[in-house]
Motif scaffolding. Sequence first.
Motif, short mmCIF file in Angstrom:
data_model
loop_
_atom_site.label_atom_id
_atom_site.label_comp_id
_atom_site.label_asym_id
_atom_site.label_seq_id
_atom_site.Cartn_x
_atom_site.Cartn_y
_atom_site.Cartn_z
N LEU A 48 0.85 -1.19 0.00
CA LEU A 48 0.00 0.00 0.00
C LEU A 48 0.88 1.24 0.00
N PHE A 49 0.55 2.19 -0.87
CA PHE A 49 1.27 3.45 -0.82
C PHE A 49 0.28 4.59 -0.69
N THR A 50 0.67 5.59 0.09
CA THR A 50 -0.21 6.70 0.42
C THR A 50 0.61 7.96 0.66
N PRO A 51 0.18 9.08 0.13
CA PRO A 51 0.95 10.31 0.34
C PRO A 51 0.75 10.95 1.71
N ASP A 52 -0.35 10.64 2.39
CA ASP A 52 -0.62 11.34 3.64
C ASP A 52 -0.50 10.48 4.89
N ALA A 53 -0.55 9.17 4.76
CA ALA A 53 -0.30 8.23 5.87
C ALA A 53 -1.05 8.56 7.15
N VAL A 132 -2.12 -1.25 -3.61
CA VAL A 132 -3.15 -0.26 -3.28
C VAL A 132 -2.56 1.13 -3.23
N TYR A 133 -3.22 2.07 -3.91
CA TYR A 133 -2.89 3.49 -3.77
C TYR A 133 -4.04 4.13 -2.98
N LEU A 134 -3.74 4.66 -1.81
CA LEU A 134 -4.75 5.21 -0.92
C LEU A 134 -4.50 6.70 -0.71
N GLN A 135 -5.47 7.50 -1.08
CA GLN A 135 -5.44 8.94 -0.81
C GLN A 135 -6.61 9.20 0.12
N ASN A 136 -6.33 9.28 1.42
CA ASN A 136 -7.40 9.32 2.41
C ASN A 136 -7.59 10.72 3.01
N ASN A 137 -7.94 11.65 2.17
CA ASN A 137 -8.16 13.02 2.65
C ASN A 137 -9.42 13.11 3.50
N THR A 138 -9.54 12.26 4.46
CA THR A 138 -10.74 12.24 5.29
C THR A 138 -10.55 13.18 6.47
N ASN A 139 -10.73 14.44 6.21
CA ASN A 139 -10.63 15.44 7.27
C ASN A 139 -11.96 16.14 7.42
N LEU A 141 -12.87 19.17 6.97
CA LEU A 141 -13.23 20.14 5.94
C LEU A 141 -13.72 19.50 4.65
N ASN A 142 -13.18 18.35 4.29
CA ASN A 142 -13.53 17.72 3.02
C ASN A 142 -13.49 16.19 3.16
N PRO A 143 -14.44 15.62 3.89
CA PRO A 143 -14.35 14.19 4.20
C PRO A 143 -14.54 13.26 3.01
N SER A 144 -15.12 13.73 1.94
CA SER A 144 -15.42 12.81 0.84
C SER A 144 -14.38 12.86 -0.28
N SER A 145 -13.23 13.47 -0.03
CA SER A 145 -12.25 13.60 -1.11
C SER A 145 -11.29 12.42 -1.20
N GLY A 146 -11.43 11.42 -0.36
CA GLY A 146 -10.53 10.28 -0.39
C GLY A 146 -10.89 9.29 -1.48
N PHE A 147 -9.90 8.53 -1.91
CA PHE A 147 -10.14 7.48 -2.89
C PHE A 147 -9.08 6.40 -2.73
N CYS A 148 -9.35 5.29 -3.36
CA CYS A 148 -8.43 4.18 -3.36
C CYS A 148 -8.54 3.50 -4.71
N ARG A 149 -7.41 3.10 -5.25
CA ARG A 149 -7.41 2.31 -6.49
C ARG A 149 -6.26 1.33 -6.44
N GLY A 150 -6.40 0.27 -7.18
CA GLY A 150 -5.33 -0.70 -7.16
C GLY A 150 -5.61 -1.92 -8.00
N GLY A 151 -4.80 -2.92 -7.77
CA GLY A 151 -4.93 -4.15 -8.52
C GLY A 151 -4.59 -5.35 -7.68
N ILE A 152 -5.16 -6.47 -8.08
CA ILE A 152 -4.92 -7.75 -7.42
C ILE A 152 -4.24 -8.64 -8.44
N ILE A 153 -3.08 -9.16 -8.09
CA ILE A 153 -2.33 -10.03 -8.99
C ILE A 153 -2.29 -11.42 -8.37
N SER A 154 -2.85 -12.40 -9.09
CA SER A 154 -2.75 -13.80 -8.66
C SER A 154 -1.49 -14.38 -9.27
N ILE A 155 -0.69 -14.99 -8.43
CA ILE A 155 0.58 -15.52 -8.89
C ILE A 155 0.40 -17.00 -9.15
N GLY A 156 0.37 -17.35 -10.42
CA GLY A 156 0.19 -18.74 -10.82
C GLY A 156 1.41 -19.25 -11.55
#
Length: 175
Positions: A48-53, A132-139, A141-156
């Motif tokens: 998971l990577f996130t700019p605000d942690a 996972v890329y998580l931008q959780n600007n859940t503060n 002043l602007n609680p709905s500005s967060g988002f998450c996107r990513g991918g799932i890789i199955s290793i076969g």
Amino acid sequence: MKSENLYFFQHNFSETEIDAADIFGGLADVISSCYSNDAFPAKTAIYLFTPDAGVYHSIGLWENALEHGPDFANPRNFPWTLASCPASFLARNLNAHGPNTTLIGGIENLPQIEEWLQLHAAQELIEVAIVVYLQNNTNILNPSSGFCRGGIISIGADFDLNSNFEELRNFFLDN
């Protein structure tokens, strides 16, 4: 070689998802719904990577400490700000027992994640990797500005990290 499985997900947080339990519970549901198997294997890694942690949760703790004193401050989601806790929150919600890593920053983390994923796959520590890329600007002043996107890789057996990661990198860059 062609990848066995690659799934993408995206989730925008609603105004009701303002604490870690809501965010990671909802995110786990989104991730689970796009994975074709019934459950993730125990050897599932989360990168998971996130700019605000969790910076807003940290500030919230100190505001609460100023108001009520350090002994009575409600830690609420403060653990989210500690090293690797965002990935650990998600791992707990998905019952994943592979390596969990939280990196601070954005897309520049992808080469490091790719290197770790390749190492963990070669060591047979993982069967599935969730990036996972998580931008959780859940503060307040602007609680709905967060988002998450990513991918799932199955290793076969036909796992090809280069093609999977190229598709994943393009997904992150296109959004």
